[in-house]
Design a protein around this motif. Structure first.
Motif, mmCIF file in Angstrom:
data_model
loop_
_atom_site.group_PDB
_atom_site.id
_atom_site.type_symbol
_atom_site.label_atom_id
_atom_site.label_comp_id
_atom_site.label_asym_id
_atom_site.label_seq_id
_atom_site.Cartn_x
_atom_site.Cartn_y
_atom_site.Cartn_z
ATOM 1 N N GLY A 29 9.440 0.744 1.829
ATOM 2 C CA GLY A 29 8.670 1.641 0.999
ATOM 3 C C GLY A 29 8.391 2.942 1.706
ATOM 4 N N VAL A 30 7.705 3.809 1.020
ATOM 5 C CA VAL A 30 7.372 5.098 1.607
ATOM 6 C C VAL A 30 5.898 5.378 1.413
ATOM 7 C CG1 VAL A 30 8.050 6.341 -0.489
ATOM 8 C CG2 VAL A 30 7.987 7.548 1.687
ATOM 9 N N ARG A 31 5.256 5.803 2.490
ATOM 10 C CA ARG A 31 3.868 6.249 2.423
ATOM 11 C C ARG A 31 3.844 7.633 3.044
ATOM 12 N NH1 ARG A 31 -0.940 2.344 4.530
ATOM 13 N NH2 ARG A 31 0.797 1.751 5.870
ATOM 14 N N LEU A 32 3.534 7.698 4.300
ATOM 15 C CA LEU A 32 3.684 8.972 5.016
ATOM 16 C C LEU A 32 5.133 9.144 5.458
ATOM 17 C CD1 LEU A 32 0.410 8.954 7.138
ATOM 18 C CD2 LEU A 32 0.867 10.098 4.950
ATOM 19 N N GLY A 33 5.806 8.031 5.649
ATOM 20 C CA GLY A 33 7.213 7.994 5.998
ATOM 21 C C GLY A 33 7.763 6.684 5.481
ATOM 22 N N VAL B 235 0.834 -1.202 0.000
ATOM 23 C CA VAL B 235 0.000 0.000 0.000
ATOM 24 C C VAL B 235 0.864 1.245 0.000
ATOM 25 C CG1 VAL B 235 -1.981 -1.082 1.094
ATOM 26 C CG2 VAL B 235 -0.183 -0.082 2.514
ATOM 27 N N PHE B 236 2.145 1.072 -0.341
ATOM 28 C CA PHE B 236 3.047 2.213 -0.337
ATOM 29 C C PHE B 236 3.866 2.177 -1.623
ATOM 30 C CE2 PHE B 236 6.266 -0.864 0.475
ATOM 31 C CZ PHE B 236 5.758 -1.723 1.441
ATOM 32 N N THR B 237 4.664 3.191 -1.812
ATOM 33 C CA THR B 237 5.564 3.232 -2.948
ATOM 34 C C THR B 237 6.830 2.452 -2.607
ATOM 35 O OG1 THR B 237 4.737 5.397 -3.609
ATOM 36 C CG2 THR B 237 6.874 4.724 -4.506
ATOM 37 N N LEU B 238 7.123 1.462 -3.411
ATOM 38 C CA LEU B 238 8.262 0.596 -3.122
ATOM 39 C C LEU B 238 9.575 1.331 -3.320
ATOM 40 C CD1 LEU B 238 9.272 -2.307 -2.489
ATOM 41 C CD2 LEU B 238 9.334 -2.650 -4.982
#
Length: 118
Positions: free
Chosen positions: A99-103, A28-31
């Motif tokens: 990955g990165v989402r909010l952090g 659910v995040f950017t890999l």
């Protein structure tokens, strides 16, 4: 829910080969990257290899030439090819996804055990 499922561990004779697989799901995040680590009894978990979203790889220096990380993006699977396995390679092997989402977020698989007989 992010899941990383490793497989391919087992018993191998020294000098043999083994290929570990890690299937990722629920991202659910950017890999950023996927990687492999290992942990032997009584030792800290150590980095082995990483492959980033662009396919660039990096390795623990002492493993270069013996271990190879690769990825099948279509299957969302990362592999660790282990050649010329040594007794000191015996450990639990863990898949990591960063990955990165909010952090920045890190996720781990449950591990797969590798034993080496000499």
């Amino acid at each position: 829910q992010v899941q990383l499922v490793e497989s391919g561990g087992g018993s191998v004779q020294a000098g043999g080969t083994l290929r570990l697989s890690c299937v990722a799901s629920g991202r659910v995040f950017t890999l950023i990257a996927m990687g492999w680590y290992r942990q032997a009894p009584g030792k800290e978990r150590e980095f082995l290899a990483r492959i980033n979203k662009d396919g660039v790889t990096s390795y623990l220096d002492s493993l270069k030439g013996r271990f190879t990380i690769s990825r099948d993006s279509a299957k969302d699977t990362v592999y660790l090819q282990m050649n010329n396995v040594r007794p000191e390679d015996a450990a639990g092997y863990y898949c990591n996804e960063k990955g990165v989402r909010l952090g920045v977020e890190n996720y781990w698989g449950q591990g797969t055990q590798v034993t080496v007989s000499s």
